[in-house]
Motif scaffolding. Structure first.
Motif, PDB file in Angstrom:
ATOM      1  N   LEU A 378       0.834  -1.198   0.000  1.00  0.00           N
ATOM      2  CA  LEU A 378       0.000   0.000   0.000  1.00  0.00           C
ATOM      3  C   LEU A 378       0.869   1.248   0.000  1.00  0.00           C
ATOM      4  N   ALA A 379       0.444   2.254  -0.709  1.00  0.00           N
ATOM      5  CA  ALA A 379       1.185   3.507  -0.762  1.00  0.00           C
ATOM      6  C   ALA A 379       0.890   4.335   0.486  1.00  0.00           C
ATOM      7  N   PRO A 380       1.907   4.763   1.219  1.00  0.00           N
ATOM      8  CA  PRO A 380       1.668   5.611   2.399  1.00  0.00           C
ATOM      9  C   PRO A 380       0.911   6.887   2.066  1.00  0.00           C
ATOM     10  N   ASP A 381       1.085   7.375   0.864  1.00  0.00           N
ATOM     11  CA  ASP A 381       0.303   8.484   0.355  1.00  0.00           C
ATOM     12  C   ASP A 381      -0.489   7.980  -0.850  1.00  0.00           C
ATOM     13  N   PRO A 382      -1.786   7.785  -0.707  1.00  0.00           N
ATOM     14  CA  PRO A 382      -2.717   8.417   0.228  1.00  0.00           C
ATOM     15  C   PRO A 382      -2.947   7.677   1.546  1.00  0.00           C
ATOM     16  N   GLY A 383      -2.390   6.484   1.739  1.00  0.00           N
ATOM     17  CA  GLY A 383      -2.594   5.783   2.987  1.00  0.00           C
ATOM     18  C   GLY A 383      -3.930   5.067   3.057  1.00  0.00           C
ATOM     19  N   VAL A 384      -4.505   5.036   4.259  1.00  0.00           N
ATOM     20  CA  VAL A 384      -5.729   4.264   4.497  1.00  0.00           C
ATOM     21  C   VAL A 384      -6.770   5.118   5.209  1.00  0.00           C
ATOM     22  N   LEU A 385      -7.999   4.648   5.155  1.00  0.00           N
ATOM     23  CA  LEU A 385      -9.080   5.181   5.974  1.00  0.00           C
ATOM     24  C   LEU A 385      -9.049   4.440   7.301  1.00  0.00           C
ATOM     25  N   ARG A 386      -9.061   5.183   8.416  1.00  0.00           N
ATOM     26  CA  ARG A 386      -9.011   4.520   9.717  1.00  0.00           C
ATOM     27  C   ARG A 386     -10.202   4.935  10.582  1.00  0.00           C
ATOM     28  N   LEU A 387     -10.894   3.928  11.112  1.00  0.00           N
ATOM     29  CA  LEU A 387     -12.065   4.108  11.965  1.00  0.00           C
ATOM     30  C   LEU A 387     -11.747   3.443  13.300  1.00  0.00           C
ATOM     31  N   SER A 388     -11.699   4.212  14.364  1.00  0.00           N
ATOM     32  CA  SER A 388     -11.286   3.655  15.646  1.00  0.00           C
ATOM     33  C   SER A 388     -12.220   4.139  16.752  1.00  0.00           C
ATOM     34  N   PHE A 389     -12.519   3.231  17.666  1.00  0.00           N
ATOM     35  CA  PHE A 389     -13.410   3.613  18.766  1.00  0.00           C
ATOM     36  C   PHE A 389     -12.984   2.937  20.052  1.00  0.00           C
ATOM     37  N   VAL A 390     -13.588   3.366  21.152  1.00  0.00           N
ATOM     38  CA  VAL A 390     -13.322   2.804  22.474  1.00  0.00           C
ATOM     39  C   VAL A 390     -14.653   2.548  23.170  1.00  0.00           C
ATOM     40  N   HIS A 391     -14.600   2.239  24.457  1.00  0.00           N
ATOM     41  CA  HIS A 391     -15.801   1.754  25.140  1.00  0.00           C
ATOM     42  C   HIS A 391     -16.911   2.784  25.234  1.00  0.00           C
ATOM     43  N   TYR A 392     -16.587   4.096  25.162  1.00  0.00           N
ATOM     44  CA  TYR A 392     -17.663   5.085  25.266  1.00  0.00           C
ATOM     45  C   TYR A 392     -18.406   5.289  23.950  1.00  0.00           C
ATOM     46  N   THR A 393     -18.002   4.597  22.902  1.00  0.00           N
ATOM     47  CA  THR A 393     -18.720   4.639  21.625  1.00  0.00           C
ATOM     48  C   THR A 393     -20.007   3.820  21.768  1.00  0.00           C
ATOM     49  N   SER A 394     -21.090   4.369  21.299  1.00  0.00           N
ATOM     50  CA  SER A 394     -22.383   3.703  21.456  1.00  0.00           C
ATOM     51  C   SER A 394     -22.744   2.870  20.239  1.00  0.00           C
ATOM     52  N   ALA A 395     -23.713   1.964  20.429  1.00  0.00           N
ATOM     53  CA  ALA A 395     -24.226   1.177  19.306  1.00  0.00           C
ATOM     54  C   ALA A 395     -24.828   2.101  18.248  1.00  0.00           C
ATOM     55  N   ALA A 396     -25.464   3.188  18.690  1.00  0.00           N
ATOM     56  CA  ALA A 396     -26.044   4.142  17.731  1.00  0.00           C
ATOM     57  C   ALA A 396     -24.955   4.807  16.908  1.00  0.00           C
ATOM     58  N   ASP A 397     -23.803   5.084  17.522  1.00  0.00           N
ATOM     59  CA  ASP A 397     -22.686   5.669  16.773  1.00  0.00           C
ATOM     60  C   ASP A 397     -22.218   4.725  15.671  1.00  0.00           C
ATOM     61  N   VAL A 398     -22.085   3.454  15.995  1.00  0.00           N
ATOM     62  CA  VAL A 398     -21.625   2.479  15.003  1.00  0.00           C
ATOM     63  C   VAL A 398     -22.651   2.333  13.892  1.00  0.00           C
TER      64      VAL A 398
END
Length: 411
Positions: A378-398
């Motif tokens: 993979l080319a560092p430019d443009p790189g990747v799309l990154r989606l990251s969450f932790v425990h305070y993320t809600s089911a509605a957010d996902v």
């Protein structure tokens, strides 16, 4: 003992969720830095208001300022399973790994070997590779180019009688597969090799039991674990004794000062105790009758259990889409809640902009894992799309994120 995370209670502990300017947004760039809990914010504000003096002195405000700083070590240590004197704060994990490498430089000799993984963030890779300028031999622990996985069997072929140190991540900030740290450390220790584990991408999903992992150095970033912008590292005393002193020469016999060349940020160290206070509050709310002595494993399990079903739902939603390539395993049990995706139509930055229009905060780029991306084709430019969450993320957010992806990247 198991229970379900009370997401409404959790969100009352984070002022960001009551902030009008953030209303209507769902935050999916937690791997870049989490929201701070109110306990940290309150401690930081109070410290600046009335304790912004030189700590550990002879007058009342100075004594209390020092006590607040000491509490950070004392309160966080049980959640990490190590004594307080193993903990060392620095301005960031990048700075901490740089200091460790400079300290190791004083002990390594020409022809000595170190092993660095391709999975590493550059902060835990580049600083060790730079030691080759002094004649240290750097061996690459390469990933599988398709999966990005580190194979312990490959590591066994790299260790020689000249190997002195191994640097690798608890999990990558791109692939996110959780590495078998305990087994890798045991493999290295049997050969007399020091281990440096970068846990920045793992710790936000629950502090590990470092006594169980047994690493010589374990590093994390407090600002990605609901705290202030500080790096925290746990150093085994034998490893600290082996390292050269990076502090002032007259502080060489004071372990807590040896790895902090510029001195600590008093207020932010003091505020870091708020992370432990938040975990205490979580435990008291969810397990009001339980023994406080066993908070750490309960909190660890609680956070992981809250994330895993939401992570699996997101993985299932993206793993077979023609416009995306999922990096790392599709099984939530094997990875942290950081999901990196190759965008096969358009650019990751364009997708981030379109998601932002729909109230989704995400990230795009190489995230300092240039070597890993290149190893995976993979080319560092443009790189990747990154989606990251932790425990305070809600089911509605996902759900909102998945709906937005369906619009921005139709099947």
């Amino acid at each position: 003992m198991s229970t379900e995370l009370d997401i409404e209670f959790v969100r009352t502990q984070f002022p960001a969720f009551a902030e009008p300017s953030l209303a209507g947004s769902a935050f999916f760039e937690n791997a870049g830095g989490s929201y701070a809990c109110r306990q940290v914010i309150d401690r930081l504000g109070e410290y600046y208001r009335r304790l912004k003096v030189q700590p550990h002195g002879g007058y009342a405000a100075s004594r209390e300022a020092g006590q607040w700083m000491d509490q950070a070590y004392e309160r966080l240590a049980p959640y990490l399973g190590v004594p307080p004197d193993w903990l060392h704060f620095g301005p960031s994990t990048s700075q901490n790994t740089y200091v460790l490498a400079q300290a190791a430089r004083k002990r390594l000799r020409r022809g000595d070997e170190i092993i660095v993984s391709q999975q590493d963030h550059e902060a835990n890779g580049g600083v060790w590779r730079q030691l080759s300028d002094d004649g240290v031999v750097v061996r690459d622990w390469n990933v599988d180019p398709r999966s990005g996985r580190l194979d312990p069997a490959v590591l066994a072929t790299l260790i020689t009688p000249r190997t002195r140190l191994l640097a690798f991540p608890h999990c990558s900030n791109i692939v996110a597969e959780i590495n078998p740290v305990r087994a890798i450390v045991a493999q290295a220790r049997a050969a007399g090799v020091w281990t440096v584990v970068d846990a920045v991408s793992y710790a936000g999903h629950g502090f590990a039991d470092l006594a169980e992992l047994d690493a010589d150095a374990y590093l994390l970033s407090m600002y990605k674990t609901f705290g202030p912008h500080q790096g925290l590292m746990a150093l085994r005393p034998a490893f600290l004794d082996w390292l050269g002193n990076e502090g002032h020469y007259f502080n060489a016999q004071q372990p807590r000062r040896r790895m902090v060349p510029a001195g600590p940020d008093h207020a932010q160290v003091a505020a870091a105790a708020g992370v432990a206070e938040y975990f205490d509050a979580l435990d008291a709310h969810h397990y009001p009758s339980a023994d406080p002595a066993h908070r750490a494993p309960r909190i660890r399990a609680l956070l992981r259990a809250a994330e895993r079903p939401l992570l699996q739902k997101l993985l299932d939603a993206v793993k077979d889409r023609p416009a995306l390539r999922l990096l790392g395993p599709a099984d939530a049990a094997r990875r942290a809640a950081t999901v990196a995706l190759q965008v096969t139509s358009g650019s990751p930055a364009d997708v981030v902009a379109k998601l932002a229009e729909r109230g989704i905060m995400a990230g795009a780029g190489h995230f300092y894992s240039v070597r890993l991306l290149e190893a995976m084709g993979l080319a560092p430019d443009p790189g990747v799309l990154r989606l990251s969450f932790v425990h305070y993320t809600s089911a509605a957010d996902v759900d909102r994120l998945i709906d937005a992806l369906n619009i921005v990247l139709p099947r």
